[in-house]
Design an enzyme around this catalytic site. Structure first.
Site, PDB file in Angstrom:
ATOM      1  N   PHE A 185      24.354  72.716  40.353  1.00 43.08           N
ATOM      2  CA  PHE A 185      24.925  73.627  39.132  1.00 43.08           C
ATOM      3  C   PHE A 185      24.928  75.103  39.714  1.00 43.08           C
ATOM      4  O   PHE A 185      24.013  75.542  40.699  1.00 43.08           O
ATOM      5  CB  PHE A 185      23.814  73.520  37.883  1.00 43.08           C
ATOM      6  N   THR A 238      23.859  77.984  39.210  1.00 42.53           N
ATOM      7  CA  THR A 238      22.616  78.818  39.358  1.00 42.53           C
ATOM      8  C   THR A 238      21.524  78.372  40.407  1.00 42.53           C
ATOM      9  O   THR A 238      20.467  78.940  40.523  1.00 42.53           O
ATOM     10  CB  THR A 238      21.982  79.161  38.079  1.00 42.53           C
ATOM     11  N   LYS A 239      21.700  77.131  40.624  1.00 44.42           N
ATOM     12  CA  LYS A 239      20.614  76.749  41.699  1.00 44.42           C
ATOM     13  C   LYS A 239      20.504  77.094  42.894  1.00 44.42           C
ATOM     14  O   LYS A 239      21.276  77.730  43.424  1.00 44.42           O
ATOM     15  CB  LYS A 239      21.039  74.863  41.739  1.00 44.42           C
ATOM     16  N   THR A 240      19.482  76.886  43.580  1.00 41.48           N
ATOM     17  CA  THR A 240      19.363  77.275  45.108  1.00 41.48           C
ATOM     18  C   THR A 240      20.448  77.357  46.007  1.00 41.48           C
ATOM     19  O   THR A 240      20.771  78.098  46.509  1.00 41.48           O
ATOM     20  CB  THR A 240      17.916  76.982  45.663  1.00 41.48           C
TER      21      THR A 240
END
Length: 372
Positions: free
Chosen positions: A188, A190-192
């Protein structure tokens, strides 16, 4: 000053030509499902994590659903997990009639309290789903010991855990998701490691489980139109794979920048007596996917941040055992007091590699001014 909780625009501008070339190349070559870009990206994940197999799927949620199905989380079988997490960590258990059995969380890490797992094991228990949340992994030594003792399957929800590594009592660090039977990641945005849309990955060191996962993502087919199982349609989009492959080139740098930002927050807020932070436990390498604070005045602080144009998020406002969709399980308020208390006090501040020190300064000064 307006401070975004997250924006993809800055990362895009940093590597604009590479992203553009990656996407255009896929279109010029002719888009294909599970194309070369997907295969190359799977190999990159195997190399980075040390997993023997990486199987790309359409989302982290799909990765949980497929692996839960394969591991037999169904027909009233019990699976132990945490109530303090995103819906998908538990809905994957219920899709085929499995029964989630919640265990309260550790008040210092926000992860499942591994010391409370074994007391919930019954003759109907078939698995454990630990969730590696925010910055650190759950206690995988204790979890794997319990799983081995009771012959349970372990599905690591590492949707937020990309880059985290656990050493514990072992001789070497192991990447999140590679310790249990299966592990999953979410890509997704926003993930790292995040795409420009949805995406997910299943990892395993088990050849047979990998074979099944590859079939399950294409309707359960061993080859085209030959179905061995009732599977799913869940394939990572080739364009997303191309974008993620660009991001993999900079993933170590991105993780390091997150650590730098987290340390800015720790340093600037350390004397704010009204705040508490999670405590890192176990011998492991954290990754600061989210930076959370705890405060008794969470809602009031949130309103103050809004007035000052600072975005934030709350992970999570209601624990899963109190969500309406799980009311049939029979849990009530007070059953998991630590999770319930954390849900009332937690607030996530902006953190991503491209955020500036000036923006973090403004966030911290605003927080301190609220508590004056």
């Amino acid at each position: 000053m307006k401070v975004d909780f997250y924006t993809s625009k800055r990362e895009y501008e940093e590597h604009k030509q590479e992203f553009d070339n990656a996407v255009i190349s896929v279109m010029q070559e002719g888009i294909s499902t599970l194309g070369k870009e997907v295969t190359d990206f799977e190999k990159s994940i195997e190399e980075f994590t040390g997993a023997k197999h990486a199987i790309a799927v359409a989302s982290g949620t799909d990765a949980l659903i497929l692996t839960s199905d394969i591991l037999g989380f169904e027909n009233g079988k019990e699976v132990i997990t945490s109530p303090f997490t995103f819906l998908a960590s538990t809905s994957c258990i219920t899709r085929r009639g499995g029964k989630p059995v919640f265990v309260d969380i550790d008040e210092e890490t926000f992860n499942i309290d591994a010391n409370k797992i074994e007391e919930k094991v019954t003759k109907n228990t078939v698995g454990i789903v630990p969730i590696h949340l925010f910055s650190q992994m759950a206690d995988m030594d204790k979890i794997m010991d319990i799983a081995g003792k009771h012959n349970l399957r372990v599905l690591e929800d590492a949707a937020e855990g990309f880059g985290m590594r656990w050493k514990g009592n072992g001789s070497e660090y192991k990447h999140s998701g590679t310790i249990g039977d299966f592990g999953i990641f979410s890509f997704f945005p926003t993930k790292t490691l995040g795409g420009f849309g949805d995406g997910g990955m299943i990892v395993t060191n088990n050849d047979e489980l990998a074979r099944l996962a590859r079939m399950y993502r294409v309707h359960g087919a061993s080859k085209k139109y030959h179905y061995e199982h009732i599977g799913y349609n869940s394939r990572l989009d080739t364009i997303q794979a191309a974008i993620l492959q660009v991001k993999m080139k900079y993933i170590k740098e991105s993780i390091k920048k997150r650590e730098i930002v987290a340390n800015w927050y720790f340093d600037r807020l350390k004397d704010c007596q009204e705040l508490k932070f999670a405590t890192l436990k176990g011998e492991q390498n954290p990754v600061y996917y989210v930076f959370n604070i705890l405060t008794e005045k969470r809602d009031e602080l949130g309103e103050y941040l809004k007035k000052n144009q600072i975005q934030f998020s709350i992970y999570y406002p209601i624990p899963l055992h109190l969500q309406r969709c799980f009311s049939y399980l029979g849990y009530k308020k007070g059953d998991f007091p630590v999770a319930e208390s954390i849900c009332e006090r937690i607030l996530a501040l902006p953190i991503y590699p491209q955020i500036t020190e000036a923006e973090v300064d403004f966030v911290c000064e605003t927080i301190k001014s609220f508590f004056k």
